[in-house]
Structures are given as C-alpha cells and as structure tokens.
Write a protein that holds these residues in place. Sequence first.
Motif, PDB file in Angstrom:
ATOM      1  N   GLY A 281       0.822  -1.213   0.000  1.00 50.21           N
ATOM      2  CA  GLY A 281       0.000   0.000   0.000  1.00 50.21           C
ATOM      3  C   GLY A 281       0.849   1.254   0.000  1.00 50.21           C
ATOM      4  O   GLY A 281       0.555   2.230  -0.714  1.00 50.21           O
ATOM      5  N   ALA A 285       1.140   4.284  -2.830  1.00 49.39           N
ATOM      6  CA  ALA A 285       0.985   5.692  -2.466  1.00 49.39           C
ATOM      7  C   ALA A 285       2.154   6.520  -2.988  1.00 49.39           C
ATOM      8  O   ALA A 285       1.962   7.632  -3.506  1.00 49.39           O
ATOM      9  N   TYR A 363      -3.659   6.185  -5.657  1.00 47.05           N
ATOM     10  CA  TYR A 363      -4.167   6.466  -4.312  1.00 47.05           C
ATOM     11  C   TYR A 363      -5.346   5.550  -3.968  1.00 47.05           C
ATOM     12  O   TYR A 363      -5.439   5.033  -2.856  1.00 47.05           O
ATOM     13  N   VAL A 364      -6.244   5.366  -4.936  1.00 44.20           N
ATOM     14  CA  VAL A 364      -7.387   4.478  -4.706  1.00 44.20           C
ATOM     15  C   VAL A 364      -6.909   3.039  -4.490  1.00 44.20           C
ATOM     16  O   VAL A 364      -7.401   2.331  -3.607  1.00 44.20           O
ATOM     17  N   ALA A 366      -3.989   2.145  -3.284  1.00 44.17           N
ATOM     18  CA  ALA A 366      -3.355   2.094  -1.963  1.00 44.17           C
ATOM     19  C   ALA A 366      -4.400   2.014  -0.856  1.00 44.17           C
ATOM     20  O   ALA A 366      -4.250   1.259   0.112  1.00 44.17           O
ATOM     21  N   PHE A 367      -5.491   2.779  -1.012  1.00 40.73           N
ATOM     22  CA  PHE A 367      -6.562   2.765  -0.014  1.00 40.73           C
ATOM     23  C   PHE A 367      -7.224   1.387   0.049  1.00 40.73           C
ATOM     24  O   PHE A 367      -7.538   0.881   1.135  1.00 40.73           O
ATOM     25  N   ALA A 368      -7.443   0.767  -1.115  1.00 44.33           N
ATOM     26  CA  ALA A 368      -8.040  -0.575  -1.144  1.00 44.33           C
ATOM     27  C   ALA A 368      -7.156  -1.582  -0.423  1.00 44.33           C
ATOM     28  O   ALA A 368      -7.646  -2.466   0.295  1.00 44.33           O
ATOM     29  N   LEU A 370      -5.063  -0.920   2.027  1.00 49.03           N
ATOM     30  CA  LEU A 370      -5.189  -0.652   3.470  1.00 49.03           C
ATOM     31  C   LEU A 370      -6.487  -1.245   4.019  1.00 49.03           C
ATOM     32  O   LEU A 370      -6.515  -1.771   5.142  1.00 49.03           O
ATOM     33  N   LEU A 371      -7.562  -1.177   3.229  1.00 52.45           N
ATOM     34  CA  LEU A 371      -8.812  -1.830   3.630  1.00 52.45           C
ATOM     35  C   LEU A 371      -8.622  -3.341   3.733  1.00 52.45           C
ATOM     36  O   LEU A 371      -9.245  -3.992   4.580  1.00 52.45           O
TER      37      LEU A 371
END
Length: 405
Positions: A281, A285, A363-364, A366-368, A370-371
């Motif tokens: 992730g 980023a 960014y999206v 990386a966020f996924a 982290l989820l």
Amino acid sequence: MSSSNSFLKQPKSVWAVAFACVIAFMGIGLVDPILKPIAEQLHAGPSQVSLLFTSYMAVIGVAMLITGAVSSRIGAKRTLLIGLAIIVVFSALAGLSNSIGAIVAFRAGWGLGNALFIATALATIVNSASGSVAQAIILYEAALGVGIAAGPLVGGELGTISWRGPFFGVAVLMTIALAATAFLLPAAPPAARRTSILEPLKALRHRSLATVAVTALLYNFGFFTLLAFTPFPLAMSARQIGLIFFGWGIGLALASVFVAPVLQRRFGTLPVVMTALLLFGADLAVMGIYAHHKPVLAVGVIVAGLFLGVNNTLITEAVMGAAPVERGTASAAYSFVRFSGGAVAPWLAGKLGEEVNVQLPFYVGAFAVLLAVAALATGWKPLAHLRAPSAHSKVEAEALTAADA
C-alpha cells in the motif's frame, strides 16, 4: 544428487503439462507492454483497453465455480485439453481483431480456457510426477514463476513487431502444448465423487474463509491497478515496459519461492501478510505522489513484485486451512471472490486516470490495500492458528490453482 535426479527425471507427460503451465501463466502479464500501442492504434482510452484485464479476470473468477464440477465429470485430461483448445482459439481471434470491443470479448474466452486448464494442471502434475509430492509442487511453482516473469518480456518483444504479436505467440505455443498433452498425458477416469458448483459458495459461510477471500479481493484491487494502469503514465515502448514488468515478475517469483517461507517460519503467516500488504500500500501511495516521474514508477513496479510474491504465497496457503472444507472447494471459493477485485480495478483505474488525473488510481489502489489489512485484522481471532511461526507447507500447495497468479 539422487534427489535432484529424481526431480529432473519426470515423465514426458509431466513436462508437457509444466510447459503448458508456463504459457498459461504468461497470459497474466503478456498484454501489459501492448496496452498503450493498442490504445493508440485502435483509438481507445485507458479504461477501454484495461477491459482486457477486466473481462479476463471476471470470467476466470466465475469459471472457478465450475472447473471442479467439469473435471470431476469428464476427467482431468479432457478438461486440460478443452481449456488449452479454448485458449488457442480465443488468443488467435484476439490477434485477428480490429476493434477494442472484439479483443475484450475474445480475452474473456481466453479467461475461460485458462481457468479450466490451470485449475486442473496442478493436480495432474502431482498425480503424474515421479518422486515426492513436494518435488512435484516445486516443479509447478517453477513453471508458475517462469510464466509470470516471462509474460511481460515476451509480450514486450513481440509487441515491438505488432500489438497482435503476443496474441498469435500464445496461440502457437498453446497449440504445441495441446499436441504434447494430447499425445503424452494418459487418460484419467472421472472422479469418484462429482463436485457441485454450489459447494464453493456454501464454503463462504465460514467466517475465516470469507475474511481471507475479502482480503484478497481488496488487495487484488491494488494489484491490478498496478498491472493494468501503470503502462499508461510510463508511456514507454513495448520493449521497455516489458523489461520493467519482467523485473516485477522476477521479484514476485523469487519472493514467493524463497522469501515467503523464511518469513513464515520466523514470524507466522498472518503478521507477514499484514506487513507485506502495508508495504505494498505504501509503495502504491509513493507511485501516486510521483506519478509523473517515470524512474519512480519503474522502481515502484519492480519493488511491488517482492511484496506481492510474499503475499500471494502465504495468503493462498492460508485459504487451505481457513475452513473445514475440501482444499479444492476452498480454493475455488477464494478465487471466485478475489478475482472480482481484479475485474473491477483495471477499468476504474483507467477511468480515474482519464477523467481526473494519473495520480488518483494509485491512491485508490493504496486505499483498497489498506482496507485489505483492516479486513484481515477482523479475522485475528478466527485465524489465530496463522499467527504463530510455522513451516511453509508444500503439501498444502496441492490445492493451489490460478489463485497463485
């Protein structure tokens, strides 16, 4: 020395299936280097071209529900041959196409063939190989690693001739594999027990298996953002992109076979997977921040291979012990869920890159990822057996299918 000899002295049928495995796994990254040339020559945007991944992964995911049922009814050899024949036909048709819609549709057919073949290939190698089960698994993992690493390299070289080259190359190589498998692999009777297509769906009722599957869905979102979108901001030649993703494939293969087992023995499966996901992730980023700097993107792709190699091996192995169901059923359920992430991410990343900016897809992604870490953390108690250090089990790998890729 005798152990090495027994590993290399395999029946011709095993080498035929192993060769076909290499070509099948090449399909994962083969189209990476030609995404931009296809977009330019067929006047398509990144989101349209990324549908080559979407259709391929979506069909593989759904097909994983039926592969066990098909193989248990008609036998492993027929399933392999049907899968190989489908790949030959649809990869050739993709090469003959003149519109992005046709290529996307034929790539979906290619995904069906790949699912039928890969879901059956490992069991065939294990059953036909001489020596131990562990040696047979090593052979399969070697084929997987070579295929994943070679895909972008071959795609890049053939792509310098024409974007059609990689598609025709696969058709030719798979035809050779089809002939070798037909003549060298002995026929096998259907399984004693017929598998139902509902079994994988029922297996997802188990909290532990569902947790790992959702984790894989989310991390696959980041994985296929990297794979399908990065060639566009890189904006390099097919050969250059092929070499970058070749480095990614080499890192993935080495980390999967050599690094993951060491970390697992020392720290345990769950802590290592969560750490690998956090690092992946962070890598995405950084690629988002420096999306306009090609050297950073190139290094980010290659480094990601190391994190993905560790994660792929350990999280897929974790699936095998996540629920009290047959290994094949657990693997099919897991693959069905995880490939949903692989299907949605390429299109969404391309769309965001077109309509917003080239940074947002990373960014999206990386966020996924982290989820995905958060989802896995919810299974800290149900997956308690994966927290303690343990030895990497080659026997568990008997059930690994296309999910490894």
